[in-house]
Design a protein around this motif. Sequence first.
Motif, PDB file in Angstrom:
ATOM      1  N   SER A  53       0.728  -1.355   0.045  1.00 17.82           N
ATOM      2  CA  SER A  53       0.125   0.049   0.077  1.00 17.82           C
ATOM      3  C   SER A  53       0.763   1.191  -0.154  1.00 17.82           C
ATOM      4  O   SER A  53       0.321   2.558   0.166  1.00 17.82           O
ATOM      5  N   SER A  54       2.093   1.157   0.011  1.00 23.05           N
ATOM      6  CA  SER A  54       2.996   2.384   0.022  1.00 23.05           C
ATOM      7  C   SER A  54       4.057   2.332  -1.067  1.00 23.05           C
ATOM      8  O   SER A  54       4.393   1.165  -1.816  1.00 23.05           O
TER       9      SER A  54
ATOM     10  N   VAL B  34      -4.580   5.252   0.181  1.00 22.74           N
ATOM     11  CA  VAL B  34      -5.813   5.020   1.178  1.00 22.74           C
ATOM     12  C   VAL B  34      -7.082   5.310   0.382  1.00 22.74           C
ATOM     13  O   VAL B  34      -7.158   6.033  -0.580  1.00 22.74           O
ATOM     14  N   ASP B  35      -8.084   4.745   0.957  1.00 21.57           N
ATOM     15  CA  ASP B  35      -9.421   5.006   0.547  1.00 21.57           C
ATOM     16  C   ASP B  35      -9.789   6.304   1.192  1.00 21.57           C
ATOM     17  O   ASP B  35      -9.689   6.786   2.100  1.00 21.57           O
TER      18      ASP B  35
ATOM     19  N   SER C 253     -12.430   6.635   3.886  1.00 19.05           N
ATOM     20  CA  SER C 253     -12.400   6.180   5.107  1.00 19.05           C
ATOM     21  C   SER C 253     -10.931   6.463   5.593  1.00 19.05           C
ATOM     22  O   SER C 253     -10.672   6.410   6.899  1.00 19.05           O
ATOM     23  N   ASN C 254     -10.054   6.913   4.735  1.00 20.45           N
ATOM     24  CA  ASN C 254      -8.493   7.297   5.045  1.00 20.45           C
ATOM     25  C   ASN C 254      -7.778   6.211   5.620  1.00 20.45           C
ATOM     26  O   ASN C 254      -6.978   6.305   6.398  1.00 20.45           O
ATOM     27  N   ARG C 255      -8.149   4.876   5.095  1.00 24.78           N
ATOM     28  CA  ARG C 255      -7.804   3.786   5.567  1.00 24.78           C
ATOM     29  C   ARG C 255      -6.697   3.334   4.554  1.00 24.78           C
ATOM     30  O   ARG C 255      -7.238   3.267   3.336  1.00 24.78           O
ATOM     31  N   PRO C 256      -5.365   2.692   4.782  1.00 22.99           N
ATOM     32  CA  PRO C 256      -4.724   2.081   3.584  1.00 22.99           C
ATOM     33  C   PRO C 256      -5.401   1.036   2.923  1.00 22.99           C
ATOM     34  O   PRO C 256      -6.163   0.479   3.508  1.00 22.99           O
ATOM     35  N   VAL C 257      -5.187   1.129   1.526  1.00 22.88           N
ATOM     36  CA  VAL C 257      -5.653  -0.119   0.697  1.00 22.88           C
ATOM     37  C   VAL C 257      -4.324  -0.334  -0.140  1.00 22.88           C
ATOM     38  O   VAL C 257      -3.329   0.322  -0.381  1.00 22.88           O
TER      39      VAL C 257
END
Length: 142
Positions: free
Chosen positions: A91-92, A118-119, A122-126
């Motif tokens: 994801s990075s 990130v999404d 949601s600001n969550r990693p994807v």
Amino acid sequence: MRDTPRSAFPHFCEIATRWMDNDVYGHVNNVHYYSYFDTAVNRFLIERGMLDIHGGEVVGFVVETGCAYFAPVVFPDTVHVGVRVAKLGNSSVKYEIALYRNDEPLPSAAGHFVHVYVDRRSNRPVPIPEATRAVLAELAFR
């Protein structure tokens, strides 16, 4: 990365310095170097169709940056920003970036820049989208 030649970078972005970039010491202030990093990476992603800054569901957040300064850049120089991918994770992505002043063969500054994908909602990693991963792989350090 002080002695890294231009040939070590598969992508370049040209940025003209501005009068306001100079500080009281007569050279471009360090804060602008990070702006050059950000501009070069995001311009590349936008031009390749991998970043929709207004409507994309997945975006890259900057989570880490660093810069070493070797020689001054001043107005009215042109900065040639070399970009390559040093590490492509799930994801990075870690970019290595060098700033070359005008036609000089060695960088005036060099550093790194890390995006975590990130999404947007949601600001969550994807995971990095496959199309983006393929484009980033083209910049991989070899």
